[in-house]
Design a protein around this motif. Structure first.
Motif, PDB file in Angstrom:
ATOM      1  N   UNK A   1      10.774 -17.237 -26.202  1.00  0.00           N
ATOM      2  CA  UNK A   1      10.444 -17.986 -27.423  1.00  0.00           C
ATOM      3  C   UNK A   1       9.056 -17.524 -27.820  1.00  0.00           C
ATOM      4  N   UNK A   2       8.981 -16.767 -28.899  1.00  0.00           N
ATOM      5  CA  UNK A   2       7.776 -15.965 -29.150  1.00  0.00           C
ATOM      6  C   UNK A   2       6.611 -16.707 -29.785  1.00  0.00           C
ATOM      7  N   UNK A   3       6.793 -17.987 -30.163  1.00  0.00           N
ATOM      8  CA  UNK A   3       5.693 -18.763 -30.729  1.00  0.00           C
ATOM      9  C   UNK A   3       5.719 -18.876 -32.236  1.00  0.00           C
ATOM     10  N   UNK A   4       6.571 -18.119 -32.911  1.00  0.00           N
ATOM     11  CA  UNK A   4       6.633 -18.167 -34.376  1.00  0.00           C
ATOM     12  C   UNK A   4       7.450 -19.340 -34.888  1.00  0.00           C
ATOM     13  N   UNK A   5       8.250 -19.953 -34.016  1.00  0.00           N
ATOM     14  CA  UNK A   5       9.215 -20.960 -34.436  1.00  0.00           C
ATOM     15  C   UNK A   5      10.602 -20.388 -34.590  1.00  0.00           C
ATOM     16  N   UNK A   6      10.731 -19.059 -34.452  1.00  0.00           N
ATOM     17  CA  UNK A   6      12.034 -18.401 -34.566  1.00  0.00           C
ATOM     18  C   UNK A   6      12.892 -18.699 -33.334  1.00  0.00           C
TER      19      UNK A   6
ATOM     20  N   UNK B   1       5.779 -23.549 -31.137  1.00  0.00           N
ATOM     21  CA  UNK B   1       4.936 -23.106 -32.264  1.00  0.00           C
ATOM     22  C   UNK B   1       3.717 -23.999 -32.413  1.00  0.00           C
ATOM     23  N   UNK B   2       3.901 -25.313 -32.274  1.00  0.00           N
ATOM     24  CA  UNK B   2       2.808 -26.263 -32.434  1.00  0.00           C
ATOM     25  C   UNK B   2       1.768 -26.143 -31.320  1.00  0.00           C
ATOM     26  N   UNK B   3       2.150 -25.519 -30.214  1.00  0.00           N
ATOM     27  CA  UNK B   3       1.245 -25.398 -29.075  1.00  0.00           C
ATOM     28  C   UNK B   3       0.732 -23.977 -28.877  1.00  0.00           C
ATOM     29  N   UNK B   4       1.110 -23.055 -29.777  1.00  0.00           N
ATOM     30  CA  UNK B   4       0.720 -21.650 -29.595  1.00  0.00           C
ATOM     31  C   UNK B   4       0.223 -21.019 -30.897  1.00  0.00           C
ATOM     32  N   UNK B   5       1.140 -20.541 -31.739  1.00  0.00           N
ATOM     33  CA  UNK B   5       0.704 -19.797 -32.926  1.00  0.00           C
ATOM     34  C   UNK B   5       0.030 -20.674 -33.964  1.00  0.00           C
ATOM     35  N   UNK B   6       0.439 -21.941 -34.073  1.00  0.00           N
ATOM     36  CA  UNK B   6      -0.187 -22.809 -35.070  1.00  0.00           C
ATOM     37  C   UNK B   6      -1.663 -23.051 -34.754  1.00  0.00           C
ATOM     38  N   UNK B   7      -2.021 -23.480 -33.529  1.00  0.00           N
ATOM     39  CA  UNK B   7      -3.461 -23.604 -33.245  1.00  0.00           C
ATOM     40  C   UNK B   7      -4.202 -22.276 -33.261  1.00  0.00           C
ATOM     41  N   UNK B   8      -3.537 -21.191 -32.852  1.00  0.00           N
ATOM     42  CA  UNK B   8      -4.198 -19.879 -32.901  1.00  0.00           C
ATOM     43  C   UNK B   8      -4.537 -19.515 -34.336  1.00  0.00           C
TER      44      UNK B   8
ATOM     45  N   UNK C   1      11.429 -12.313 -11.967  1.00  0.00           N
ATOM     46  CA  UNK C   1      12.762 -12.559 -12.511  1.00  0.00           C
ATOM     47  C   UNK C   1      12.750 -13.921 -13.196  1.00  0.00           C
ATOM     48  N   UNK C   2      12.844 -13.919 -14.517  1.00  0.00           N
ATOM     49  CA  UNK C   2      12.781 -15.153 -15.302  1.00  0.00           C
ATOM     50  C   UNK C   2      14.166 -15.610 -15.760  1.00  0.00           C
ATOM     51  N   UNK C   3      15.194 -15.233 -15.051  1.00  0.00           N
ATOM     52  CA  UNK C   3      16.555 -15.629 -15.432  1.00  0.00           C
ATOM     53  C   UNK C   3      16.661 -17.150 -15.545  1.00  0.00           C
ATOM     54  N   UNK C   4      17.170 -17.625 -16.670  1.00  0.00           N
ATOM     55  CA  UNK C   4      17.336 -19.054 -16.888  1.00  0.00           C
ATOM     56  C   UNK C   4      16.060 -19.788 -17.257  1.00  0.00           C
ATOM     57  N   UNK C   5      14.951 -19.065 -17.339  1.00  0.00           N
ATOM     58  CA  UNK C   5      13.660 -19.687 -17.642  1.00  0.00           C
ATOM     59  C   UNK C   5      13.164 -19.262 -19.025  1.00  0.00           C
ATOM     60  N   UNK C   6      12.386 -20.137 -19.645  1.00  0.00           N
ATOM     61  CA  UNK C   6      11.772 -19.820 -20.931  1.00  0.00           C
ATOM     62  C   UNK C   6      10.464 -19.077 -20.692  1.00  0.00           C
ATOM     63  N   UNK C   7      10.288 -18.005 -21.446  1.00  0.00           N
ATOM     64  CA  UNK C   7       9.025 -17.261 -21.436  1.00  0.00           C
ATOM     65  C   UNK C   7       8.381 -17.461 -22.805  1.00  0.00           C
ATOM     66  N   UNK C   8       7.186 -18.034 -22.823  1.00  0.00           N
ATOM     67  CA  UNK C   8       6.519 -18.384 -24.075  1.00  0.00           C
ATOM     68  C   UNK C   8       5.058 -17.984 -24.013  1.00  0.00           C
ATOM     69  N   UNK C   9       4.387 -17.945 -25.166  1.00  0.00           N
ATOM     70  CA  UNK C   9       2.934 -17.759 -25.116  1.00  0.00           C
ATOM     71  C   UNK C   9       2.291 -18.924 -24.365  1.00  0.00           C
ATOM     72  N   UNK C  10       1.191 -18.668 -23.689  1.00  0.00           N
ATOM     73  CA  UNK C  10       0.458 -19.750 -23.053  1.00  0.00           C
ATOM     74  C   UNK C  10       0.000 -20.745 -24.100  1.00  0.00           C
TER      75      UNK C  10
END
Length: 542
Positions: A16-21, A460-467, A51-60
């Motif tokens: 989940x890349x942080x854009x809201x997409x 998005x509210x916790x990553x790209x929006x504050x950035x 190995x992130x299988x089944x896990x969400x990878x997001x911006x900090x």
């Protein structure tokens, strides 16, 4: 073409890349602190494969509203923040920052910040400027990135102490010069705490004159505000911020937006409408929110603003005067506060809890009602209690409405902020659980359980929006070339565990936290690494 080499290769994640997409499944390659590849089936040699299988990878997560500058020297590992997935904290909020320092008024500043500082830790106080303070932070190291603001209250203390009078032209010029110095030292803008002295002594016009200084610089700088009143005068206080933003052209952020006290619940619908109207005419105003219906502040904020003229020690002197006590009681009972909030009236004695009290820890976790029960007159008991602890305590205030909070949380312009500071279990006390649980609570309670937000929108509210609000150019997204601030969590189990009575509990479901390409949390355990940086505005020159 040779095989790619990575320091870390994250495989098979739900990205989940942080854009809201919407999410996509893929891999992320990290080298020299940055994301260099995002794709599927990445191949190459890696020093570390996750190995992130089944896990969400997001911006900090980027904590848009933090006070961790108060504690980071004592707790460089930033345990409570980083363990919930925060990789960057915006600090110096609510008008309170650790610099600039005027040696003549240093004691006033130390007493002002006292309830937030780590008891027993030797800060040294050997800095004068914001730049000198953050160089000290860098020398000690930190597990998270810090993006500093400079506090208007701290600037006013340096120039005028706790004198409530209007500044002279010379004093205002001195404040402006201190602000310019902080911007050159890397601050991303000015914060104000208009509910607390000395911020509450400041007129709108004085604020406008200071905020105009930010427009002198060829960079995006912001103005963040703990508004003047979050209760009966909520609408007027929000309108003041909009006026300042409109007249100066500086982007504004309303801190921890809320409506305080049952009689004011529901007003946030109107304030959010005003923010949206302002944005439609080109005034950039946002807000942030924490996912709790209780806040935290100093116990001295329970008193009318005039009591604190001259600082905490002067206030304690006044509390020894019987006539002053009568006036305070009357102001509280008749709601005659001209500055600040009437917390005792809004929350009741049973709605105010002691979070930390270094001189009398036996009171931590107890309500004022419990503490004052042995007194026939709770006001007299309260005044005596303040004198005993010398005004040095932090409190938790139960004032909010869940529906209001969710309304703000849903709004597209709101970011998530913790309004906390770094802490650790060994420090004790009973800090607000938001220190440990803000971000996992959003993911667990308000995404998975209550479905107030989609997972993509919450991130998005916790990553790209504050950035974007701050102006960070290369953080807040999973994107090639960006710094590798990355969080890996289980969307099915992530949740907060901290409670008001047992706050020192780390969340569940956070597997990895990567800061600047180094693993700080691995399999739910802090590695002790200190790869964080002080992030300064683009104007800063080394």
């Amino acid at each position: 073409m040779g095989r790619e080499e990575y320091d870390i290769l994250v495989k098979n994640g739900i990205i989940i890349d942080g854009t809201g997409a919407p999410y996509f499944k893929g891999d992320i390659g990290i080298r020299n602190g940055r994301i260099i590849r995002v794709g599927c089936n990445l191949r190459g040699d890696a020093a570390k494969v996750i190995d992130a299988s089944g896990l969400v990878v997001a911006p900090g997560f980027i904590d848009i509203h933090s006070h961790s500058d108060f504690t980071i020297l004592a707790i460089p590992t930033a345990d409570s923040l980083v363990m919930q997935g925060v990789t960057t904290a915006v600090v110096g909020n609510c008008g309170m920052s650790m610099a600039p320092v005027n040696p003549a008024n240093l004691d006033l500043l130390k007493r002002y910040l006292g309830p937030f500082l780590v008891p027993g830790f030797d800060y040294g106080w050997d800095w004068r400027t914001l730049g000198e303070f953050y160089k000290k932070v860098e020398e000690r190291g930190t597990s998270v990135n810090l993006a500093p603001l400079v506090g208007q209250g701290t600037i006013r203390i340096a120039v005028k102490g706790f004198d409530p009078s209007k500044p002279t032209k010379e004093e205002l010029d001195e404040m402006k010069e201190l602000l310019r110095g902080a911007i050159r030292d890397g601050a991303w803008g000015l914060s104000a705490g208009l509910i607390y002295p000395p911020g509450s002594y400041t007129t709108t016009e004085e604020l406008i004159e200071l905020v105009k200084v930010l427009k002198e610089f060829p960079a995006r700088l912001i103005f963040t505000v703990h508004i003047r009143n979050e209760g009966d005068r909520l609408m007027e206080s929000v309108e003041e911020v909009i006026t300042i933003a409109e007249r100066t052209g500086v982007p504004a952020e309303i801190s921890h937006h809320k409506a305080v006290g049952k009689r004011n619940w529901g007003k946030v619908t109107a304030t959010l409408r005003e923010i949206e109207r302002a944005r439609r005419r080109g005034v950039e105003v946002n807000c942030d929110v924490y996912p709790y219906i209780a806040g935290s502040t100093t116990i001295m904020a329970s008193l009318p603003g005039w009591v604190l003229e001259g600082g905490v020690e002067k206030a304690l002197e006044r509390l020894r005067d019987k006539e002053v006590r009568k006036r305070i009681r009357e102001d509280i009972e008749k709601d005659k506060f001209e500055q600040g909030e009437n917390w005792i009236k809004l929350c009741g004695w049973d709605g105010i809890y002691i979070a930390s009290c270094p001189s009398a820890p036996e009171y931590e976790g107890k309500s004022l009602k419990e503490i004052l029960s042995k007194w026939e007159d709770p006001y007299e008991g309260f005044f005596e209690f303040l004198l005993r602890i010398r005004g040095n305590a932090a409190v938790i205030l139960f004032y909010g409405d869940e529906e209001d909070m969710e309304t703000i949380l849903r709004n597209p312009v709101s970011c998530i902020g913790s309004d906390s500071w770094t802490t650790a279990p060994q420090l004790g006390g009973k800090p607000h659980p938001r220190a440990y649980g803000t971000f996992p609570r959003v993911l667990g309670r308000y995404v998975r359980e209550k479905k107030v937000l989609s997972l993509e929108e919450a991130i998005r509210k916790m990553t790209s929006l504050p950035a974007g609000k701050l102006g960070l150019q290369d953080r807040g997204l999973i994107r090639e070339g960006f710094w590798a601030d990355i969080l890996i969590f289980d969307p099915n189990t992530v949740t907060d565990r901290a409670t008001y009575q047992d706050p020192h509990q780390f969340p569940e479901g956070i597997h990895y936290v990567i800061v600047n390409g180094q693993i700080v949390v691995e399999k739910g355990k802090h590695t002790g690494k200190l790869p964080g940086k002080v992030l300064r505005n683009p104007l800063y020159k080394h």
